[in-house]
Design a protein around this motif. Structure first.
Motif, PDB file in Angstrom:
ATOM      1  N   ARG A  44     -17.107 -68.857  31.550  1.00 33.20           N
ATOM      2  CA  ARG A  44     -17.228 -67.407  31.397  1.00 33.20           C
ATOM      3  C   ARG A  44     -16.397 -67.027  30.169  1.00 33.20           C
ATOM      4  N   ILE A  45     -17.072 -66.393  29.214  1.00 35.14           N
ATOM      5  CA  ILE A  45     -16.417 -66.035  27.951  1.00 35.14           C
ATOM      6  C   ILE A  45     -16.081 -64.552  27.966  1.00 35.14           C
ATOM      7  N   GLU A  46     -14.815 -64.252  27.716  1.00 35.76           N
ATOM      8  CA  GLU A  46     -14.410 -62.853  27.622  1.00 35.76           C
ATOM      9  C   GLU A  46     -13.747 -62.598  26.277  1.00 35.76           C
ATOM     10  N   GLY A  47     -13.912 -61.385  25.782  1.00 31.99           N
ATOM     11  CA  GLY A  47     -13.306 -61.014  24.511  1.00 31.99           C
ATOM     12  C   GLY A  47     -13.996 -61.678  23.337  1.00 31.99           C
ATOM     13  N   ASN A  48     -13.393 -61.579  22.158  1.00 33.38           N
ATOM     14  CA  ASN A  48     -13.989 -62.185  20.978  1.00 33.38           C
ATOM     15  C   ASN A  48     -13.400 -63.572  20.764  1.00 33.38           C
ATOM     16  N   VAL A  49     -14.224 -64.556  20.952  1.00 31.46           N
ATOM     17  CA  VAL A  49     -13.769 -65.924  20.747  1.00 31.46           C
ATOM     18  C   VAL A  49     -14.255 -66.353  19.363  1.00 31.46           C
TER      19      VAL A  49
ATOM     20  N   GLU B  77     -21.592 -67.615  31.000  1.00 32.65           N
ATOM     21  CA  GLU B  77     -21.678 -66.173  31.133  1.00 32.65           C
ATOM     22  C   GLU B  77     -20.862 -65.554  30.007  1.00 32.65           C
ATOM     23  N   ILE B  78     -21.490 -64.697  29.243  1.00 31.70           N
ATOM     24  CA  ILE B  78     -20.770 -63.975  28.189  1.00 31.70           C
ATOM     25  C   ILE B  78     -20.530 -62.575  28.759  1.00 31.70           C
ATOM     26  N   ALA B  79     -19.256 -62.228  28.918  1.00 30.40           N
ATOM     27  CA  ALA B  79     -18.926 -60.938  29.536  1.00 30.40           C
ATOM     28  C   ALA B  79     -19.365 -59.776  28.649  1.00 30.40           C
ATOM     29  N   ASP B  80     -19.445 -58.583  29.204  1.00 28.78           N
ATOM     30  CA  ASP B  80     -19.756 -57.399  28.413  1.00 28.78           C
ATOM     31  C   ASP B  80     -18.798 -57.343  27.228  1.00 28.78           C
ATOM     32  N   ASP B  81     -19.282 -56.940  26.100  1.00 30.84           N
ATOM     33  CA  ASP B  81     -18.480 -56.730  24.883  1.00 30.84           C
ATOM     34  C   ASP B  81     -17.872 -58.008  24.289  1.00 30.84           C
TER      35      ASP B  81
ATOM     36  N   HIS C  99     -23.702 -56.766  28.455  1.00 28.43           N
ATOM     37  CA  HIS C  99     -23.971 -55.649  27.558  1.00 28.43           C
ATOM     38  C   HIS C  99     -23.067 -55.678  26.332  1.00 28.43           C
ATOM     39  N   ASN C 100     -23.609 -55.286  25.201  1.00 31.86           N
ATOM     40  CA  ASN C 100     -22.870 -55.176  23.932  1.00 31.86           C
ATOM     41  C   ASN C 100     -22.241 -56.495  23.486  1.00 31.86           C
ATOM     42  N   ALA C 101     -22.693 -57.574  24.042  1.00 33.33           N
ATOM     43  CA  ALA C 101     -22.095 -58.863  23.680  1.00 33.33           C
ATOM     44  C   ALA C 101     -22.886 -59.502  22.548  1.00 33.33           C
TER      45      ALA C 101
END
Ligand code: ATP
Ligand code: MG
Lengths: 390, 253
Positions: free
Chosen positions: A113-118, A143-147, A174-176
């Motif tokens: 699960r990816i969160e934030g800008n990697v 899974e790429i989290a929202d944003d 969304h917005n990812a």
């Protein structure tokens, strides 16, 4: 009908019926005929570290700074991985034969699960080492989290004879933003069967590129579902095939909601007796107005014995849409070859340059400079160094 | 030693029986500039293609030696490495191949074929920048794919840039002046003149006396229906400008 057919040795070993030409999607890739030996599943193979190192180094992106996650013979390899594995549930219920076998045989896979800008690309490297023929299956869920935003590379390399079955489920919030780059550089004696199942959320920017060049037999399915408005997806691919290689890509781009754009661009080079197939279906569901869906495939046939088939399909149930498809097929332009030769460039090098130029258009969807550059270098050297023989 | 010796050359198209070059002889010594003029369709471009090694033509008679070797036996890239360069009448666009990369691959392939060391990237960049500046070729043009989106005149200048970078010993210019504006014509002519040297020969194909005011030839030949029907010095070009080709097109049948 097909139940009446006696099981092949491969089907015996797998305990599954393989798709055959009587199934519409598989008419060019009859696995019953093409898979000519048993690849028993769930065989535990312990790899030598030196083999793993060598295969890791053979990735096109070994020179690109990336966070690596390595799977060897279907299992997560902690010693070679920087990225720890996590857990994300699989949710895709797919009834295609590749997926059914994957559900039954998968031994492991990336669950991220990816969160934030990697910023640093994550490279998933799937390695199969030389051992008795067998099925190596992984099921991956990302899974790429929202944003959030990320670049994920998927590299498939190997040695010897095996059947790789790789399913990738991707959900983009969304917005990812997701850039996915896949390189199929399997052993020349391998079979590669894959399904990428991507769910694209609202306002998403998705870039997908696949290089198909290693396996003797390759079938890649892709399902791309738009479930939120104003998303934009570019799905591109390149084939560099020679010898008797066979590659078949079957994509379904499903516009379930209005106001999304999809672009598919495949540039396919076939030498010797190689055979390439591109099947692309665009579905525009009722109410999915303002859909902008286009696909094109272009083939470069280096010999008269090479072959390419394209099957574009549009299924449109909305009236205010812009959809289209195009397919071309041809050989190298002789005037181009002569022009380069007249400047002192030998024939093979001239052809290599023109091949790289031809497939290069498909690399444009790749944002990361280092990754795009590595793809370009590989393409330029393919004809003289990397191509499969025999 | 003579640079180029064409002796009684006969050429036809591979898939047609008509002869296009019909008994042409021409000798170019190092340091000489030969202008070839002649009516449309007389075979000027065909001659240049045969010298560069384009496929589709068949030599039915005669010979071409270049620096004492049989030129017709060599592949186009071998000819280029030996020093033959053709500036095309219609330069070809090659999408996807960057001009700089193309030049570098070409130059280093030639150097390699001649057993010379390949040029390093910085040395190469310096060379191209220097030559490009002299020919008014912009950095922007160098960044684009080979000839793609170039105007007619830009393509011609790009051809001369290639020539200036590759430094061939036989330059064949096929109507390099057509499509050039007055200023560009001067720039290109200066570029060509800069390459004139005692060990380099040139064949300049043109329809117009004007180019020959800038690139002053040692010899002028009239090509008609596949053979040289008259040769002279630069005054022949002036004569042609005045009288046209009527005299030759009638006789040479
Ligand atoms: N590939 C070809 N196919 C058919 N005809 C050809 C081909 N190449 C040359 N020809 C013919 O050969 C003759 C000579 O053509 P070429 O292009 O050499 O003339 P040219 O002297 O360069 O003319 P121009 O001054 O118009 O450039 C013409 O009649 C032309 O139509
Ligand atoms: Mg001409």
């Amino acid at each position: 009908m097909s139940t009446a057919l006696a099981r092949t040795a491969a089907e015996e070993a797998l305990g599954f019926q393989l798709p055959n030409r009587r199934m519409e999607d598989w008419r060019w890739t009859d696995l019953r005929q093409l898979i000519d030996k048993p690849y028993p599943p769930r065989q535990k193979v312990v790899a030598k570290s030196a083999d793993v190192d060598r295969l890791l180094a053979s990735s096109l992106f070994s020179g690109v700074a990336a966070t690596r996650m390595v799977f060897v013979n279907g299992e997560y390899d902690a010693t070679h991985s920087k990225q720890a594995n996590g857990w994300v549930e699989s949710t895709a219920a797919l009834d295609d034969p590749v997926n059914l076998m994957n559900v039954a045989f998968a031994t492991d896979g990336a669950r991220l699960r990816i969160e934030g800008n990697v910023d640093t690309p994550i490279e998933l490297v799937f390695i199969s080492t030389d051992a008795a023929p067998r099925t190596v299956a992984t099921r991956n869920v990302i899974e790429i989290a929202d944003d959030a935003s990320a670049t994920i590379i998927e590299t498939h390399v190997g040695e010897g004879s095996y059947l790789a079955n790789s399913v990738m489920e991707i959900r983009i919030g969304h917005n990812a933003r997701l850039d996915r780059i896949k390189v199929e550089l399997e052993s020349h004696d391998a079979v590669h069967l894959a399904h990428a199942h991507v769910i694209v959320g609202q306002n998403v920017t998705f870039r997908d590129f696949t290089l198909t060049t290693g396996a003797k037999l390759n079938r890649q399915n892709g399902t791309f579902r738009f479930i939120g408005e104003f998303a934009d997806a570019k799905i591109s691919g390149a084939y560099l095939l020679a010898g008797k290689q066979h590659a078949d890509t079957a994509l379904v781009v499903d516009h379930e909601v209005p106001n999304c754009a999809s672009r598919e661009l495949f540039k396919c080079v076939m030498d010797d007796h190689a055979r390439g197939i591109f099947q692309g279906k665009v579905i525009v569901r009722p109410g999915a107005q303002k859909t902008d869906g286009k696909q094109s495939s272009h083939a470069l046939l280096l010999t008269e014995t090479a072959e390419f088939d394209a099957k574009p399909e549009l299924e449109i149930y909305a009236d205010d849409v812009a959809c289209g498809h195009g397919a071309t097929s041809g050989d190298l332009n002789h005037d181009h070859v002569f022009y380069l030769k007249s400047r002192g460039i030998p024939e093979a090098e001239a052809k290599a340059l023109l091949i790289a130029a031809f497939v290069g258009e498909a690399f444009d969807t790749v944002h990361h400079d280092g990754i795009r550059e590595a793809l370009a270098v590989f393409a330029e050297r393919w004809l003289t160094e990397h191509r499969r023989k025999g | 030693m003579t640079l180029l010796n064409i002796d009684n050359l006969h050429v036809k198209l591979e898939d047609e029986d008509r002869d296009i070059i019909r008994g042409l002889s021409l000798t170019v010594n190092p340091g000489e500039v030969h202008a070839i003029m002649g009516p449309n369709g007389s075979g000027k471009s065909t001659l240049s293609y045969v010298l560069a090694g384009r496929e589709g033509y068949e030599v039915t008679e005669g010979s071409v030696t270049f620096k004492g070797e049989d030129l017709l036996e060599m592949s186009p890239d071998e000819r280029a490495a030996k020093g033959v360069f053709l500036a095309f009448q219609y330069p070809i666009e090659i999408p996807g191949v960057a001009t700089m990369q193309f030049l570098k691959v070409a130059l280093n392939a030639q150097r390699k074929a001649r057993g010379e060391k390949e040029l390093s990237t910085p040395d190469f960049m310096r060379l191209v920048k220097d030559r490009a500046a002299k020919l008014n070729v912009s950095q922007d043009m160098l960044k684009r794919p080979v000839n793609v989106g170039f105007s007619g005149g830009e393509k011609k200048r790009a051809e001369i840039l290639q020539m200036a970078v590759l430094e061939p010993s036989l330059c064949i210019l096929d109507e390099t002046d057509s499509g050039l504006d007055i200023d560009a014509l001067r720039v290109v002519a200066d570029g060509v003149n800069a390459l004139r040297s005692p060990d380099r020969g040139m064949i300049v194909i043109t329809h117009y006396q004007r180019l020959l005011d800038y690139i002053v030839p040692d010899f002028v030949h009239v090509l008609s229906k596949g053979r040289i029907v008259k040769s002279g010095d630069k005054s022949l070009a002036l004569e042609l400008e005045e009288k046209g080709y009527a005299e030759f097109t009638q006789d040479a049948a």
